[in-house]
Structure formats: C-alpha cells, structure tokens
Design a protein around this motif. Structure first.
Motif, PDB file in Angstrom:
ATOM      1  N   ASN A 112       3.504  23.983  29.261  1.00 14.74           N
ATOM      2  CA  ASN A 112       2.904  25.248  29.673  1.00 14.74           C
ATOM      3  C   ASN A 112       2.669  26.172  28.479  1.00 14.74           C
ATOM      4  O   ASN A 112       1.639  26.836  28.404  1.00 14.74           O
ATOM      5  N   LEU A 113       3.625  26.224  27.556  1.00 15.83           N
ATOM      6  CA  LEU A 113       3.436  27.043  26.362  1.00 15.83           C
ATOM      7  C   LEU A 113       2.265  26.535  25.528  1.00 15.83           C
ATOM      8  O   LEU A 113       1.449  27.326  25.035  1.00 15.83           O
ATOM      9  N   ALA A 114       2.141  25.214  25.396  1.00 16.69           N
ATOM     10  CA  ALA A 114       1.019  24.638  24.640  1.00 16.69           C
ATOM     11  C   ALA A 114      -0.306  24.960  25.325  1.00 16.69           C
ATOM     12  O   ALA A 114      -1.275  25.356  24.657  1.00 16.69           O
ATOM     13  N   TYR A 115      -0.384  24.799  26.638  1.00 14.56           N
ATOM     14  CA  TYR A 115      -1.601  25.141  27.382  1.00 14.56           C
ATOM     15  C   TYR A 115      -1.945  26.618  27.213  1.00 14.56           C
ATOM     16  O   TYR A 115      -3.105  26.977  27.032  1.00 14.56           O
ATOM     17  N   PHE A 116      -0.929  27.458  27.277  1.00 10.57           N
ATOM     18  CA  PHE A 116      -1.171  28.888  27.150  1.00 10.57           C
ATOM     19  C   PHE A 116      -1.714  29.229  25.764  1.00 10.57           C
ATOM     20  O   PHE A 116      -2.689  29.967  25.639  1.00 10.57           O
ATOM     21  N   VAL A 117      -1.078  28.712  24.722  1.00 10.94           N
ATOM     22  CA  VAL A 117      -1.516  29.006  23.354  1.00 10.94           C
ATOM     23  C   VAL A 117      -2.966  28.552  23.158  1.00 10.94           C
ATOM     24  O   VAL A 117      -3.787  29.294  22.601  1.00 10.94           O
ATOM     25  N   PHE A 118      -3.282  27.363  23.638  1.00 11.40           N
ATOM     26  CA  PHE A 118      -4.649  26.859  23.513  1.00 11.40           C
ATOM     27  C   PHE A 118      -5.634  27.764  24.253  1.00 11.40           C
ATOM     28  O   PHE A 118      -6.672  28.152  23.704  1.00 11.40           O
ATOM     29  N   THR A 119      -5.312  28.138  25.474  1.00 10.17           N
ATOM     30  CA  THR A 119      -6.181  29.005  26.270  1.00 10.17           C
ATOM     31  C   THR A 119      -6.340  30.360  25.612  1.00 10.17           C
ATOM     32  O   THR A 119      -7.459  30.869  25.457  1.00 10.17           O
ATOM     33  N   LYS A 129      -5.822  31.376  22.423  1.00  4.77           N
ATOM     34  CA  LYS A 129      -6.534  31.366  21.144  1.00  4.77           C
ATOM     35  C   LYS A 129      -8.018  31.040  21.339  1.00  4.77           C
ATOM     36  O   LYS A 129      -8.875  31.598  20.639  1.00  4.77           O
ATOM     37  N   SER A 130      -8.328  30.175  22.288  1.00  2.00           N
ATOM     38  CA  SER A 130      -9.732  29.855  22.572  1.00  2.00           C
ATOM     39  C   SER A 130     -10.471  31.073  23.105  1.00  2.00           C
ATOM     40  O   SER A 130     -11.598  31.363  22.682  1.00  2.00           O
ATOM     41  N   LEU A 131      -9.836  31.790  24.029  1.00  2.00           N
ATOM     42  CA  LEU A 131     -10.474  32.985  24.589  1.00  2.00           C
ATOM     43  C   LEU A 131     -10.592  34.100  23.550  1.00  2.00           C
ATOM     44  O   LEU A 131     -11.584  34.841  23.531  1.00  2.00           O
ATOM     45  N   LEU A 132      -9.602  34.226  22.688  1.00  2.00           N
ATOM     46  CA  LEU A 132      -9.700  35.214  21.599  1.00  2.00           C
ATOM     47  C   LEU A 132     -10.898  34.904  20.697  1.00  2.00           C
ATOM     48  O   LEU A 132     -11.689  35.797  20.366  1.00  2.00           O
ATOM     49  N   ALA A 133     -11.020  33.644  20.309  1.00  2.00           N
ATOM     50  CA  ALA A 133     -12.109  33.244  19.419  1.00  2.00           C
ATOM     51  C   ALA A 133     -13.466  33.464  20.099  1.00  2.00           C
ATOM     52  O   ALA A 133     -14.411  33.955  19.456  1.00  2.00           O
ATOM     53  N   ALA A 134     -13.547  33.124  21.374  1.00  2.00           N
ATOM     54  CA  ALA A 134     -14.809  33.307  22.105  1.00  2.00           C
ATOM     55  C   ALA A 134     -15.196  34.782  22.192  1.00  2.00           C
ATOM     56  O   ALA A 134     -16.367  35.143  21.971  1.00  2.00           O
ATOM     57  N   GLN A 135     -14.245  35.636  22.474  1.00  2.00           N
ATOM     58  CA  GLN A 135     -14.525  37.070  22.572  1.00  2.00           C
ATOM     59  C   GLN A 135     -14.945  37.645  21.222  1.00  2.00           C
ATOM     60  O   GLN A 135     -15.859  38.481  21.139  1.00  2.00           O
ATOM     61  N   PHE A 190      -8.379  44.941  22.966  1.00  2.00           N
ATOM     62  CA  PHE A 190      -8.492  44.540  24.363  1.00  2.00           C
ATOM     63  C   PHE A 190      -8.663  43.025  24.514  1.00  2.00           C
ATOM     64  O   PHE A 190      -8.274  42.454  25.528  1.00  2.00           O
ATOM     65  N   HIS A 191      -9.238  42.368  23.506  1.00  2.00           N
ATOM     66  CA  HIS A 191      -9.422  40.912  23.565  1.00  2.00           C
ATOM     67  C   HIS A 191      -8.090  40.196  23.772  1.00  2.00           C
ATOM     68  O   HIS A 191      -7.996  39.241  24.546  1.00  2.00           O
ATOM     69  N   SER A 192      -7.089  40.637  23.059  1.00  2.00           N
ATOM     70  CA  SER A 192      -5.766  40.018  23.169  1.00  2.00           C
ATOM     71  C   SER A 192      -5.214  40.158  24.583  1.00  2.00           C
ATOM     72  O   SER A 192      -4.713  39.194  25.171  1.00  2.00           O
ATOM     73  N   PHE A 193      -5.325  41.367  25.114  1.00  2.00           N
ATOM     74  CA  PHE A 193      -4.826  41.622  26.472  1.00  2.00           C
ATOM     75  C   PHE A 193      -5.570  40.762  27.485  1.00  2.00           C
ATOM     76  O   PHE A 193      -4.953  40.110  28.330  1.00  2.00           O
ATOM     77  N   LEU A 194      -6.886  40.739  27.416  1.00  2.00           N
ATOM     78  CA  LEU A 194      -7.683  39.987  28.381  1.00  2.00           C
ATOM     79  C   LEU A 194      -7.422  38.483  28.288  1.00  2.00           C
ATOM     80  O   LEU A 194      -7.231  37.803  29.306  1.00  2.00           O
ATOM     81  N   CYS A 218      -4.065  37.778  29.771  1.00  2.00           N
ATOM     82  CA  CYS A 218      -4.091  37.887  31.236  1.00  2.00           C
ATOM     83  C   CYS A 218      -4.669  36.621  31.864  1.00  2.00           C
ATOM     84  O   CYS A 218      -4.102  36.074  32.816  1.00  2.00           O
ATOM     85  N   VAL A 219      -5.780  36.162  31.323  1.00  2.00           N
ATOM     86  CA  VAL A 219      -6.410  34.942  31.857  1.00  2.00           C
ATOM     87  C   VAL A 219      -5.476  33.749  31.661  1.00  2.00           C
ATOM     88  O   VAL A 219      -5.251  32.962  32.586  1.00  2.00           O
ATOM     89  N   GLY A 220      -4.922  33.612  30.462  1.00  2.00           N
ATOM     90  CA  GLY A 220      -3.996  32.510  30.206  1.00  2.00           C
ATOM     91  C   GLY A 220      -2.757  32.580  31.089  1.00  2.00           C
ATOM     92  O   GLY A 220      -2.301  31.571  31.612  1.00  2.00           O
ATOM     93  N   GLY A 221      -2.221  33.791  31.262  1.00  2.00           N
ATOM     94  CA  GLY A 221      -1.053  33.959  32.133  1.00  2.00           C
ATOM     95  C   GLY A 221      -1.359  33.559  33.559  1.00  2.00           C
ATOM     96  O   GLY A 221      -0.554  32.906  34.225  1.00  2.00           O
ATOM     97  N   TRP A 222      -2.528  33.955  34.030  1.00  2.00           N
ATOM     98  CA  TRP A 222      -2.955  33.603  35.398  1.00  2.00           C
ATOM     99  C   TRP A 222      -3.067  32.088  35.552  1.00  2.00           C
ATOM    100  O   TRP A 222      -2.546  31.506  36.502  1.00  2.00           O
ATOM    101  N   LEU A 223      -3.770  31.461  34.603  1.00  2.00           N
ATOM    102  CA  LEU A 223      -4.034  30.027  34.702  1.00  2.00           C
ATOM    103  C   LEU A 223      -2.788  29.166  34.479  1.00  2.00           C
ATOM    104  O   LEU A 223      -2.575  28.182  35.183  1.00  2.00           O
ATOM    105  N   VAL A 224      -1.986  29.538  33.499  1.00  2.00           N
ATOM    106  CA  VAL A 224      -0.876  28.667  33.097  1.00  2.00           C
ATOM    107  C   VAL A 224       0.443  29.053  33.761  1.00  2.00           C
ATOM    108  O   VAL A 224       1.184  28.189  34.231  1.00  2.00           O
TER     109      VAL A 224
END
Length: 157
Positions: A22-29, A31-37, A47-51, A54-60
């Motif tokens: 779960n930690l690995a999935y979260f980190v990947f999600t 960092k990917s979302l940060l880079a995309a934003q 705000f990118h970090s927070f968003l 939030c998405v990673g926390g929800w998913l993972v």
C-alpha cells in the motif's frame, strides 16, 4: 486453542506485505499525480501536494480494513500535532508558556477511558480488546499465571 505459530507468522507476513504494498502504491500514485499537475500548470504549487495525496489516500488507503485503519489513525495523530505546531508558528494561537504535553496526555487518556467505559462500541475492535484485557479481565484473579500468561476466566468444569 488459538491460532498456531504458523498461522500467526503467516498473518504477520500478510500484514507486513499489505502495508508495504500500500505504501508503494501510494508513493507511485502521489508522485505521478504531482508530476502531472506540475506539467499541466508549468510550475509546482502547494495545493498539488494536497490534491495528489487526497487522491492517493482515497485510492490506496480508502478501504476500511485493519491495516489502513492503523496507518490512517497513526497519521491523524501526527497531522494534529503538526497542525498545532504550524498554528503556533503562524501566530494563529499563542506560544504556550508551559509544556502542553501533560494536558494532551490527560485529555487523550480521559477521553479514551470514558469512551471505553460508556461508549465502548465506538472504539476500534483491537483497542476494545486490549482495553477489555487491561481493565475488565484484570478484575479476575486466579493465580500468578493470570499475571504471567493471560488472564481469562477459567472454564467451568
């Protein structure tokens, strides 16, 4: 008779694996979302970090299971401490003149024991179990084995 040593070791391995995965999935999600934003906006915003988190926390960590529950509760305590320190740093609340940790400890223990005594069903099952052992089962005393091994009522013969 409780679970065998093999079953206990298997459960520990499973929990450790789930936690790590779960930690690995979260980190990947995250960092990917940060880079995309950052790519979309051309720069990094707070705000990118927070968003992304939030998405990673929800998913993972959004599934309500024992592992995620423990991780989320652990983080909640750290977040509350961090926000308290930030509120002092930013001047939203005054700098305490004395150590507030004793008050924090008093309130945490006051609330948890009140909940245990009068609203037990609201506590997490593993906490209920530990507190039942400490505060209810300790009222029963047979011999020294209750203290050294595990204090449970002896079965009727």
């Amino acid at each position: 008779m409780g679970p065998s040593l093999k079953d206990k070791l298997k459960a520990i391995f499973q929990a450790t694996f789930t936690h790590s995965r779960n930690l690995a999935y979260f980190v990947f999600t995250y960092k990917s979302l940060l880079a995309a934003q950052e790519k979309i906006h051309g720069s990094k915003w707070q705000f990118h970090s927070f968003l992304a988190a939030c998405v990673g926390g929800w998913l993972v960590f959004g599934e309500n299971n024992n592992i995620n529950s423990q991780i989320n509760m652990y983080l909640l305590s750290r977040v509350l401490f961090g926000l308290s320190r930030l509120a002092v740093e930013k001047g939203y609340i005054p700098e305490p003149k004395h150590d507030v940790f004793p008050w924090f400890a008093a309130l945490v223990w006051g609330f948890v024991l009140w909940l245990f005594e009068y609203q037990r069903h609201t506590l997490q099952p593993s906490l209920q179990s530990s507190m039942t052992y400490l505060y209810d089962d300790s009222n029963i005393w047979h011999d020294i084995s209750d203290f050294l091994i595990y204090n449970k009522p002896k079965p009727a013969k």
